[in-house]
Design a protein around this motif. Structure first.
Motif, PDB file in Angstrom:
ATOM      1  N   GLN A 134     -25.378 -17.138 152.477  1.00  0.00           N
ATOM      2  CA  GLN A 134     -25.822 -16.804 151.120  1.00  0.00           C
ATOM      3  C   GLN A 134     -25.208 -17.748 150.084  1.00  0.00           C
ATOM      4  N   THR A 136     -31.333  -3.121 157.690  1.00  0.00           N
ATOM      5  CA  THR A 136     -30.962  -1.736 157.363  1.00  0.00           C
ATOM      6  C   THR A 136     -31.988  -0.786 157.968  1.00  0.00           C
ATOM      7  N   LYS A 193     -28.126  -2.092 161.680  1.00  0.00           N
ATOM      8  CA  LYS A 193     -27.017  -1.999 160.721  1.00  0.00           C
ATOM      9  C   LYS A 193     -25.701  -2.448 161.353  1.00  0.00           C
ATOM     10  N   ALA A 207     -25.782  -6.163 161.623  1.00  0.00           N
ATOM     11  CA  ALA A 207     -25.584  -6.797 160.324  1.00  0.00           C
ATOM     12  C   ALA A 207     -24.105  -6.803 159.944  1.00  0.00           C
ATOM     13  N   SER A 232     -35.483 -12.754 151.564  1.00  0.00           N
ATOM     14  CA  SER A 232     -34.266 -11.944 151.429  1.00  0.00           C
ATOM     15  C   SER A 232     -34.585 -10.458 151.524  1.00  0.00           C
ATOM     16  N   ALA A 233     -35.672 -10.055 150.861  1.00  0.00           N
ATOM     17  CA  ALA A 233     -36.054  -8.641 150.882  1.00  0.00           C
ATOM     18  C   ALA A 233     -36.420  -8.210 152.305  1.00  0.00           C
ATOM     19  N   LYS A 248     -33.160  -7.975 154.345  1.00  0.00           N
ATOM     20  CA  LYS A 248     -32.406  -6.776 153.987  1.00  0.00           C
ATOM     21  C   LYS A 248     -33.046  -5.547 154.624  1.00  0.00           C
ATOM     22  N   GLU A 249     -34.374  -5.501 154.542  1.00  0.00           N
ATOM     23  CA  GLU A 249     -35.107  -4.383 155.122  1.00  0.00           C
ATOM     24  C   GLU A 249     -34.858  -4.317 156.634  1.00  0.00           C
TER      25      GLU A 249
END
Lengths: 348, 348
Positions: A270, A250, A256, A259, A242-243, A246-247
């Motif tokens: 999710q 973004t 972005k 996403a 997940s990290a 997310k990284e």
């Protein structure tokens, strides 16, 4: 009164459970501080016909050690809630409180029904490609012998049947390979008892770590040490990915924008691994139904733990497990099936 | 000759290794079918100054049982490659072949250097938020006593130092909690020896499953049963999340457009968990360097396994481990440090 949020999440959980599941005929005893609980009940619009308060101003702190909680816990909200199951006033207890204290006080008040168990076994409901798999023990039975592993299989099957509505859940023993001679003695002996014991289980043999998330079987049985490490390792990997995701999403304007477009699909994804949707781990092996909610659960999560408790209480879970455990005792007492073990003979 | 792809990946791996790492001064003995190997060497433009062929037409099949491979394997490519380490002609062996056969024949030819070990310990290089953590044993030492766990710590530290260039790797023992009294006897006793043994290790105490992917410590030590299940469980979870992500990002035109925009970022993310980048699991505890490549590895992955073998061979790994294992034997023989165990005294 338990968990990181106390009454708002517990009362919110009752409301959420009723909204999602109807909760026809289900009534609640709320143990704890009357004033705090009353405020939440008024906010939630829940009347005395659904929720009754059992006042006590004593609570077991989240940080209290189990032994201390057992000595000093009498009259606390946790204690009284479990006591109500013992007296028959309640059909089940749900708590987001101190796990060690819940285990210790449940064991003290309700007693274990499975004689091989030192402590209640905890089930994790694991999201898989095929739905949900029950994994147990993920808790505190550190060294599990063959008898305990078979008890986990019996309890896990009855749990999965009651809560996930699967008529004949399939069972696997977690091991390092699927061949008969793999693994240590306990797991091989448990396999033998499961194959020969005539418990009516749909036992499918050994499964490996990769099989859990694949959903190869409905119930994965393992000792509390391995189960706890497998569960926490999986949590760590899920958070790691997940990290990274997310990284990645973004990391620049294009990512972005991408996403943003994919957001509804990512949200649906999710939800499939949302801890709230699978919150609620019953403590199995007790003479009564006790369900642990994660301390950090939100109202939806607590509502799900209530749903699990209701479904267990309405099923023939306890009777079915009792019957199978008696059968297990009989099998283990047959000297022909298993060499007599003096230590075991005494404890029976 | 081993692995799912044979010579193309092995020779491709040599080429990839030289391209990425230079490979100055590193020469290769390729054991196997001369014709097949020659074709690949010509394609890859590798001359006799870099690669020499040691012909044999005997191979150990990927499906052969270890015991059969030991009996019938003499003269096979796998056997000869290990034999070359024994005679000193080679400094290390890398194989993508049959794991069980590689372990059994390595043990037979090279012998174990750690006397507590039944079989070589396998290290997994685990991608984490902080880089890479070494986890061992993820292999075949099913029941590990305290002595074996300490051996894993000693070997894992030296491995991590040699291959990942960390001067003083931190070590953790995998357990179900971080408090001193948690876990079974073996893990608590190993903790005591690591704290008191004076091996010069930077031992940080117990770690939990979630700590692996967090990268809390550089080396995570566990028994082969738990380690194998943790590793395979993690693989299962990673595949599960990848499948959900793929499903989400192809679930409709908007999601697909978003995925397209985010593609470069998603590719970079994937590289961080790319199995090729971490392929190569040394078999530790042998009197010689043996590195197992995944059977399904591609040329880049095989190249990475070669890199690990070269770095181990160029370091003082074997000498350092030998020194620490002698120190461990001395510590365990002191009756004051540990109560004498008659079984152990005899085997020493």
């Amino acid at each position: 009164m338990g968990g990181d949020h106390g009454p708002p999440v517990v009362v919110g959980g009752v409301r959420d459970y009723r909204k999602r599941d109807g909760g026809e005929g289900v009534r609640f005893l709320l143990h704890g501080d009357e004033t705090a609980l009353r405020v939440e009940l008024t906010k939630a619009g829940l009347g005395d016909d659904v929720c009754q308060i059992r006042h006590t101003d004593k609570v077991v702190a989240m940080t209290e050690k189990p032994a201390a909680a057992m000595r000093r816990g009498k009259g606390s909200s946790l204690w009284n809630a479990i006591e109500a199951v013992k007296t028959g006033e309640a059909a089940a207890v749900v708590s987001a409180g101190n796990t060690g204290a819940l285990m210790a006080i449940s064991k003290l008040i309700l007693r274990m029904s499975a004689h091989g168990l030192e402590r209640p076994a905890i089930v994790a409901s694991w999201p898989t490609l095929r739905g949900v798999t029950a994994v147990l023990d993920v808790g505190a039975n550190i060294e599990s012998d063959a008898e305990q592993l078979v008890e986990f299989a019996i309890m896990g099957e009855a749990f999965h049947q009651a809560v996930h509505g699967v008529e004949r859940p399939t069972i696997g023993l977690l091991n390092v390979g699927s061949e008969d001679m793999k693994g240590h003695e306990e797991v091989r002996e448990a396999a033998r008892i499961l194959r020969e014991g005539g418990f009516g289980l749909d036992y499918r043999g050994f499964v490996e770590g990769t099989d859990i998330a694949k959903g190869t079987v409905d119930v994965v049985v393992t000792d509390g040490f391995t189960g706890n490490i497998a569960l926490k390792t999986a949590e760590g990997v899920a958070r790691f990915i997940s990290a990274l995701l997310k990284e990645a999403l973004t990391s620049g304007p294009l990512a972005k924008a991408g996403a943003l477009l994919a957001l509804p699909a990512l949200r649906r994804m999710q939800q499939r691994i949302d801890p709230s949707a699978i919150n609620g781990g019953p403590l199995l092996g007790l003479n009564g139904i006790v369900v642990k909610s994660h301390g950090g659960a939100d109202a939806r999560g607590f509502g799900n733990a209530i749903r699990i408790a209701v479904e267990l209480a309405r099923s023939d879970y306890l009777a079915k497990v009792g019957h199978s455990l008696n059968r297990l005792t009989a099998v283990l007492e047959q000297p022909s099936a298993s060499p007599p073990d003096p230590a075991k003979e005494t404890s029976q």
